[in-house]
Design an enzyme around this catalytic site. Structure first.
Site, PDB file in Angstrom:
ATOM      1  N   ASP A  72     -68.071  92.516  43.690  1.00 43.38           N
ATOM      2  CA  ASP A  72     -68.839  93.407  44.559  1.00 43.38           C
ATOM      3  C   ASP A  72     -69.911  92.612  45.284  1.00 43.38           C
ATOM      4  O   ASP A  72     -70.438  91.660  44.719  1.00 43.38           O
ATOM      5  CB  ASP A  72     -69.563  94.442  43.687  1.00 43.38           C
ATOM      6  CG  ASP A  72     -69.105  95.856  43.929  1.00 43.38           C
ATOM      7  OD1 ASP A  72     -68.015  96.029  44.490  1.00 43.38           O
ATOM      8  OD2 ASP A  72     -69.845  96.772  43.555  1.00 43.38           O
ATOM      9  N   TYR A  74     -73.752  91.939  46.319  1.00 37.77           N
ATOM     10  CA  TYR A  74     -75.030  92.306  45.709  1.00 37.77           C
ATOM     11  C   TYR A  74     -75.542  93.591  46.364  1.00 37.77           C
ATOM     12  O   TYR A  74     -75.404  93.774  47.572  1.00 37.77           O
ATOM     13  CB  TYR A  74     -76.055  91.196  45.898  1.00 37.77           C
ATOM     14  CG  TYR A  74     -75.700  89.884  45.221  1.00 37.77           C
ATOM     15  CD1 TYR A  74     -75.511  89.824  43.843  1.00 37.77           C
ATOM     16  CD2 TYR A  74     -75.582  88.710  45.946  1.00 37.77           C
ATOM     17  CE1 TYR A  74     -75.197  88.620  43.213  1.00 37.77           C
ATOM     18  CE2 TYR A  74     -75.270  87.507  45.328  1.00 37.77           C
ATOM     19  CZ  TYR A  74     -75.079  87.464  43.962  1.00 37.77           C
ATOM     20  OH  TYR A  74     -74.775  86.277  43.342  1.00 37.77           O
ATOM     21  N   PHE A  85     -71.241  85.525  45.291  1.00 38.55           N
ATOM     22  CA  PHE A  85     -72.213  84.744  44.515  1.00 38.55           C
ATOM     23  C   PHE A  85     -73.362  84.180  45.345  1.00 38.55           C
ATOM     24  O   PHE A  85     -74.345  83.693  44.798  1.00 38.55           O
ATOM     25  CB  PHE A  85     -71.538  83.605  43.732  1.00 38.55           C
ATOM     26  CG  PHE A  85     -70.612  84.057  42.648  1.00 38.55           C
ATOM     27  CD1 PHE A  85     -71.114  84.602  41.475  1.00 38.55           C
ATOM     28  CD2 PHE A  85     -69.235  83.955  42.794  1.00 38.55           C
ATOM     29  CE1 PHE A  85     -70.269  85.046  40.463  1.00 38.55           C
ATOM     30  CE2 PHE A  85     -68.379  84.384  41.787  1.00 38.55           C
ATOM     31  CZ  PHE A  85     -68.896  84.929  40.619  1.00 38.55           C
ATOM     32  N   HIS A 194     -66.802  84.688  33.140  1.00 35.43           N
ATOM     33  CA  HIS A 194     -67.723  84.886  34.259  1.00 35.43           C
ATOM     34  C   HIS A 194     -69.014  84.103  34.022  1.00 35.43           C
ATOM     35  O   HIS A 194     -69.452  83.959  32.873  1.00 35.43           O
ATOM     36  CB  HIS A 194     -68.028  86.379  34.388  1.00 35.43           C
ATOM     37  CG  HIS A 194     -68.643  86.762  35.684  1.00 35.43           C
ATOM     38  ND1 HIS A 194     -70.005  86.665  35.918  1.00 35.43           N
ATOM     39  CD2 HIS A 194     -68.095  87.235  36.834  1.00 35.43           C
ATOM     40  CE1 HIS A 194     -70.262  87.074  37.139  1.00 35.43           C
ATOM     41  NE2 HIS A 194     -69.125  87.422  37.726  1.00 35.43           N
TER      42      HIS A 194
END
Length: 227
Positions: A72, A74, A85, A194
């Site tokens: 997704d 931010y 990221f 992750h």
């Protein structure tokens, strides 16, 4: 609302526009546009319309060397700018990105940057692709299962089918669920947990994915990434 309609399709790099033409014309994408128009009328949406397709715009289709998959954008103000990221200059790097930088430092000795902007990766052929390309402000996951996953899955399939020797970095269970879209006879798939603080110590730290990526690219005669 008309402004958003014009922003959703045209502002994508030409080679991707061609590769994904069927997706833009599909029923699900038309419904997705309608959903976004409705959302935009009532809520703040991230990222800005001009940055929804930033991952594609920085990394043309035939220039893709590496794919990093996120989930997704931010959902905090000023954070999302279309690259998974990554955050714009001037925005504090989020915890997962801090851990990515720590692993990069341990793996290749690269000093930890003071910023969280990964555009320099994208310009070298690292497709920083979120599965969902928009989100409602302060509402994580709010635009999941509205059509974006169909679109980004199609992009992954196009890369797998039409390119060779691409490195796919699948960090976490969500990204690893995309493995079935990738031909591992043509591409390198690297998997680990992750980089979130909740899981990074369970295998992300020490995975050496950055050096492994460059060793693979070098072995295929492809210019390495300057991480």
């Amino acid at each position: 609302m008309k402004n958003l309609t014009t922003q959703i399709q045209p502002q994508i790099e030409e080679s991707w526009k061609v590769a994904l033409a069927e997706e833009f014309a599909s029923d699900y994408f038309i419904k997705l546009k309608d959903f976004l128009i409705t959302e935009k009328a009532s809520y703040t949406i991230y990222p800005d319309g001009s940055k929804i397709f930033a991952a594609f715009n920085y990394t043309p289709f035939n220039k893709v060397k590496v794919v990093i998959l996120g989930q997704d954008p931010y959902h905090g103000e000023g954070q999302a700018h279309g690259l998974c990221f990554s955050v714009p200059h001037g925005v504090k790097p989020p915890p997962s990105l801090v851990n990515i930088y720590k692993e990069l430092n341990a793996d290749l000795g690269i000093p930890i940057p003071s910023h969280g902007n990964l555009e320099h990766w994208a310009k070298q052929g690292v497709l920083l692709l979120n599965a969902t390309l928009t989100v409602r402000a302060n509402a994580a996951g709010s635009h999941q299962k509205k059509g974006w996953e169909n679109f980004t899955d199609a992009a992954i399939k196009k890369i797998s089918e039409n390119l060779e020797n691409v490195v796919f970095l699948l960090w976490g269970r969500y990204a690893q669920n995309k493995e079935s879209l990738i031909d591992n006879n043509k591409h390198l798939i690297l998997k680990t947990v992750h980089p979130s603080p909740l899981s990074a110590y369970n295998g992300f730290f020490g995975c050496k994915h950055f050096s492994k990526t460059n060793l693979f690219l070098k072995s295929k005669g492809i210019k390495e990434i300057v991480w």
